[in-house]
Write a protein that holds these residues in place. Structure first.
Motif, short mmCIF file in Angstrom:
data_model
loop_
_atom_site.label_atom_id
_atom_site.label_comp_id
_atom_site.label_asym_id
_atom_site.label_seq_id
_atom_site.Cartn_x
_atom_site.Cartn_y
_atom_site.Cartn_z
N LEU A 1 0.71 -1.31 -0.06
CA LEU A 1 -0.18 0.07 0.17
C LEU A 1 0.89 1.26 0.02
CD1 LEU A 1 -2.72 -1.13 2.70
CD2 LEU A 1 -2.68 -1.31 0.16
N ARG A 2 0.76 2.14 -0.89
CA ARG A 2 1.38 3.24 -1.05
C ARG A 2 0.43 4.58 -1.21
NH1 ARG A 2 4.74 0.69 0.66
NH2 ARG A 2 6.54 -0.05 -0.21
N ASP A 3 0.93 5.73 -0.39
CA ASP A 3 0.13 6.86 -0.77
C ASP A 3 0.67 7.37 -2.17
OD1 ASP A 3 -1.25 6.97 1.58
OD2 ASP A 3 0.39 7.83 2.61
N ASN A 4 0.12 8.39 -2.91
CA ASN A 4 0.50 9.09 -4.18
C ASN A 4 0.56 10.41 -3.92
OD1 ASN A 4 1.45 9.08 -6.56
ND2 ASN A 4 -0.54 8.93 -7.71
N PRO A 5 1.37 11.17 -3.11
CA PRO A 5 1.43 12.34 -2.88
C PRO A 5 1.75 13.25 -3.87
CG PRO A 5 3.45 11.59 -1.71
CD PRO A 5 2.44 10.50 -2.48
N ALA A 6 1.11 14.36 -3.93
CA ALA A 6 1.82 15.74 -4.86
C ALA A 6 2.45 16.38 -4.21
CB ALA A 6 0.71 16.14 -5.79
N GLY A 7 3.86 15.99 -4.07
CA GLY A 7 4.70 17.10 -3.20
C GLY A 7 5.98 16.21 -2.81
N PRO A 8 6.69 16.74 -1.69
CA PRO A 8 7.71 16.13 -1.41
C PRO A 8 7.79 14.83 -0.83
CG PRO A 8 7.81 18.32 -0.35
CD PRO A 8 6.30 17.95 -0.97
N VAL A 9 8.76 13.77 -1.44
CA VAL A 9 8.58 12.43 -1.33
C VAL A 9 10.26 11.92 -0.92
CG1 VAL A 9 6.56 11.73 -2.41
CG2 VAL A 9 8.73 11.32 -3.51
N GLU A 10 10.21 11.05 -0.13
CA GLU A 10 11.71 10.30 -0.15
C GLU A 10 11.63 9.00 -0.86
OE1 GLU A 10 14.30 11.69 2.06
OE2 GLU A 10 13.34 13.11 2.78
N GLU A 11 12.78 8.94 -1.72
CA GLU A 11 12.90 7.76 -2.42
C GLU A 11 14.39 7.29 -2.73
OE1 GLU A 11 11.85 9.86 -6.14
OE2 GLU A 11 9.93 9.10 -6.14
N TRP A 12 14.58 5.88 -2.98
CA TRP A 12 15.78 5.43 -3.26
C TRP A 12 16.10 5.42 -4.77
CZ3 TRP A 12 18.74 5.45 0.65
CH2 TRP A 12 18.24 5.19 2.07
N TRP A 13 17.19 5.61 -5.09
CA TRP A 13 17.64 5.75 -6.42
C TRP A 13 19.16 4.84 -6.40
CZ3 TRP A 13 15.07 7.42 -10.99
CH2 TRP A 13 14.00 7.90 -10.67
N TYR A 14 19.60 4.17 -7.35
CA TYR A 14 20.86 3.73 -7.64
C TYR A 14 21.55 4.27 -8.77
CZ TYR A 14 24.26 -0.44 -8.26
OH TYR A 14 25.44 -0.92 -8.17
N HIS A 15 22.56 4.54 -8.54
CA HIS A 15 23.35 5.26 -9.79
C HIS A 15 24.16 3.97 -10.58
CE1 HIS A 15 26.05 8.58 -11.17
NE2 HIS A 15 25.20 8.04 -12.23
N GLN A 16 23.17 3.33 -11.22
CA GLN A 16 23.63 2.15 -11.86
C GLN A 16 24.76 2.38 -12.95
OE1 GLN A 16 20.15 0.52 -14.03
NE2 GLN A 16 21.01 -1.73 -13.25
N GLN A 17 24.47 3.69 -13.70
CA GLN A 17 25.62 3.61 -14.86
C GLN A 17 26.62 4.61 -14.46
OE1 GLN A 17 23.58 4.23 -18.54
NE2 GLN A 17 22.04 2.86 -18.11
N GLY A 18 26.76 4.77 -13.18
CA GLY A 18 27.69 5.78 -12.65
C GLY A 18 28.47 5.04 -11.49
N CYS A 19 28.47 5.64 -10.14
CA CYS A 19 29.46 5.28 -9.27
C CYS A 19 28.75 4.04 -8.40
CB CYS A 19 29.73 6.37 -8.11
SG CYS A 19 28.20 6.78 -7.40
#
Ligand SMILES: [Zn+2]
Length: 86
Positions: free
Chosen positions: A41-59
Motif C-alpha cells: 500500500l502506497r500513498d501517491n502524494p503530490a509534493g515532496p517524497v523520499e525515494e531510493w535511487w541507485y546510480h547504476q551507470q555511474g558510481c
C-alpha cells in the motif's frame, strides 16, 4: 529529469535505477497486516517524497533523494549509509 549524485554531480535520470519510496521497514515481529501495508500500500502524494535511487551507470551508490513529485524538483540527495537501503 536530472538527479544530483553526491559523488558524481548532476546526471540524467536514465543513469539511475529507481527502487521506490524510502520507508522504514516494520519490526520483525509486527503483524502480517502491518507488513502487507508496508509492501503493497502506497500513498501517491503530490509534493515532496523520499525515494531510493541507485546510480547504476555511474558510481554504483545508493542515494536517498527528496523529490517533489509535482515539479520533479530535486530537493536533496545523500548517500545511503550501510544497510539503510535494504
Ligand atoms: Zn554517482
Amino acid at each position: 529529469m536530472r538527479i544530483t549524485c553526491p559523488l558524481c554531480g548532476e546526471r540524467d535520470r536514465r543513469e539511475f535505477y529507481y527502487r521506490g519510496a524510502a520507508l522504514a521497514a516494520p519490526a520483525e515481529g509486527d503483524s502480517p497486516e502491518v507488513w502487507h501495508a508496508h509492501v503493497h500500500l502506497r500513498d501517491n502524494p503530490a509534493g515532496p517524497v523520499e525515494e531510493w535511487w541507485y546510480h547504476q551507470q555511474g558510481c554504483g551508490s545508493w542515494i536517498r533523494v527528496r523529490r517533489d513529485t509535482a515539479s520533479h524538483e530535486m530537493l536533496a540527495a545523500q548517500l545511503a549509509t550501510s544497510g539503510e537501503e535494504g
